[in-house]
Design an enzyme around this catalytic site. Sequence first.
Site, PDB file in Angstrom:
ATOM      1  N   SER A  16      50.421  44.971  50.756  1.00  0.00           N
ATOM      2  CA  SER A  16      50.566  43.773  51.592  1.00  0.00           C
ATOM      3  C   SER A  16      51.753  43.847  52.549  1.00  0.00           C
ATOM      4  O   SER A  16      51.626  43.457  53.712  1.00  0.00           O
ATOM      5  CB  SER A  16      50.665  42.527  50.715  1.00  0.00           C
ATOM      6  OG  SER A  16      49.452  42.292  50.036  1.00  0.00           O
ATOM      7  N   LYS A  66      47.362  35.333  39.146  1.00  0.00           N
ATOM      8  CA  LYS A  66      46.490  34.521  39.997  1.00  0.00           C
ATOM      9  C   LYS A  66      46.060  33.203  39.355  1.00  0.00           C
ATOM     10  O   LYS A  66      45.824  32.214  40.058  1.00  0.00           O
ATOM     11  CB  LYS A  66      45.257  35.325  40.422  1.00  0.00           C
ATOM     12  CG  LYS A  66      45.586  36.443  41.407  1.00  0.00           C
ATOM     13  CD  LYS A  66      44.330  37.093  41.955  1.00  0.00           C
ATOM     14  CE  LYS A  66      44.665  38.143  42.991  1.00  0.00           C
ATOM     15  NZ  LYS A  66      43.455  38.718  43.628  1.00  0.00           N
ATOM     16  N   ASP A 103      40.440  35.635  48.770  1.00  0.00           N
ATOM     17  CA  ASP A 103      39.635  36.764  48.296  1.00  0.00           C
ATOM     18  C   ASP A 103      38.156  36.579  48.630  1.00  0.00           C
ATOM     19  O   ASP A 103      37.447  37.561  48.877  1.00  0.00           O
ATOM     20  CB  ASP A 103      39.793  36.939  46.782  1.00  0.00           C
ATOM     21  CG  ASP A 103      41.119  37.585  46.398  1.00  0.00           C
ATOM     22  OD1 ASP A 103      41.712  38.264  47.265  1.00  0.00           O
ATOM     23  OD2 ASP A 103      41.567  37.410  45.258  1.00  0.00           O
ATOM     24  N   GLY A 131      31.901  43.069  36.296  1.00  0.00           N
ATOM     25  CA  GLY A 131      33.088  42.316  35.937  1.00  0.00           C
ATOM     26  C   GLY A 131      32.784  40.850  35.757  1.00  0.00           C
ATOM     27  O   GLY A 131      31.704  40.374  36.140  1.00  0.00           O
ATOM     28  N   GLY A 133      35.857  38.527  35.648  1.00  0.00           N
ATOM     29  CA  GLY A 133      37.142  37.862  35.805  1.00  0.00           C
ATOM     30  C   GLY A 133      37.271  37.191  37.156  1.00  0.00           C
ATOM     31  O   GLY A 133      36.284  36.891  37.841  1.00  0.00           O
ATOM     32  N   GLY A 134      38.537  36.947  37.569  1.00  0.00           N
ATOM     33  CA  GLY A 134      38.795  36.250  38.823  1.00  0.00           C
ATOM     34  C   GLY A 134      38.265  36.986  40.039  1.00  0.00           C
ATOM     35  O   GLY A 134      37.710  36.362  40.954  1.00  0.00           O
ATOM     36  N   TYR A 232      41.584  49.682  45.496  1.00  0.00           N
ATOM     37  CA  TYR A 232      42.062  50.419  46.673  1.00  0.00           C
ATOM     38  C   TYR A 232      43.105  51.476  46.324  1.00  0.00           C
ATOM     39  O   TYR A 232      43.744  52.043  47.217  1.00  0.00           O
ATOM     40  CB  TYR A 232      42.614  49.464  47.742  1.00  0.00           C
ATOM     41  CG  TYR A 232      43.780  48.601  47.315  1.00  0.00           C
ATOM     42  CD1 TYR A 232      45.078  49.095  47.350  1.00  0.00           C
ATOM     43  CD2 TYR A 232      43.574  47.294  46.904  1.00  0.00           C
ATOM     44  CE1 TYR A 232      46.155  48.309  46.977  1.00  0.00           C
ATOM     45  CE2 TYR A 232      44.640  46.496  46.526  1.00  0.00           C
ATOM     46  CZ  TYR A 232      45.930  47.014  46.571  1.00  0.00           C
ATOM     47  OH  TYR A 232      46.995  46.221  46.200  1.00  0.00           O
TER      48      TYR A 232
END
Length: 290
Positions: A16, A66, A103, A131, A133-134, A232
């Site tokens: 970031s 998060k 996201d 998945g 999750g979040g 990534y």
Amino acid sequence: MRFAEVIGDPIAHSKSPLIHDFWIRALGLRAEYRAVHVKAADLADYFRSRRLDSEWAGCNVTMPHKEAVLAHVDEADELAARLNAANTIVRRPDGLLVAGNTDVDGVAEPLSRHRIGDYPDHVATYVQIIGAGGAARAAVLGAVKAGYGDFDIFNRSPARADVLAQLAGSPFGKGHPLESLGPVRNPTDGASEQRYSHILINATSMGMHGENPVPVDLSAYYPDTIVFDMVYSPLETSLLAQAVAHGLRTIDGLEMLIGQAAIAFERFFGAAPPRDRDPELRQLLLREAK
């Protein structure tokens, strides 16, 4: 000087700062973007001090905070509340902290650009999400925003996958055990008559740092399949390498990262980032990754 940050535990891997600093320089803004290592036990103190700093624009939030950050804000936007997860906190001029989640748009944007077109006998496009999750929740809503409606969720815990499938709001969405991951087929399917298309999204940490690859054989998927890996690091995961080897289209984690960062940047600094320079930014990120 106005500044924003990204927080997480760990945080050294975050890209970031590179992204936001690139845009700050490109626009000639008098601003800074920093990475801050914040442990779970220190979240309350972090937000207490930042709330009092009028120069602090807000922060991005990465793992594992998060969900936990929602306990330290005053408001949550619709997406953050629905996902029970925030990746962006903005400080308003009155000092109130508002949580958001970019996201979803980070998923929707590349999916909207990499479309699967209709063709004769095309029945549906199945979005297969790995998945529960979040990140997987964001993947579901991002795919919905991009116009897709048929979902299958694969997870080591099928019960959690079922819960996530309900979020998709599709009568065809359902959860499956991870080991059953594979393409949807009709008995009449043939090499020249495709009936189902697939978008496969890895919304887990599998494949991160080159470890624990996604357990799927892509050789049985049709050539129009899109494989989207939200990981990534490394940029080309074993999943994406396998997709390329089979001639499938791919979306890597940088596409999502840049897309969601662009929204956060505008919220922090009140200026749209120069997305026409995405190729240059991507090359910078690739050089730094080596």
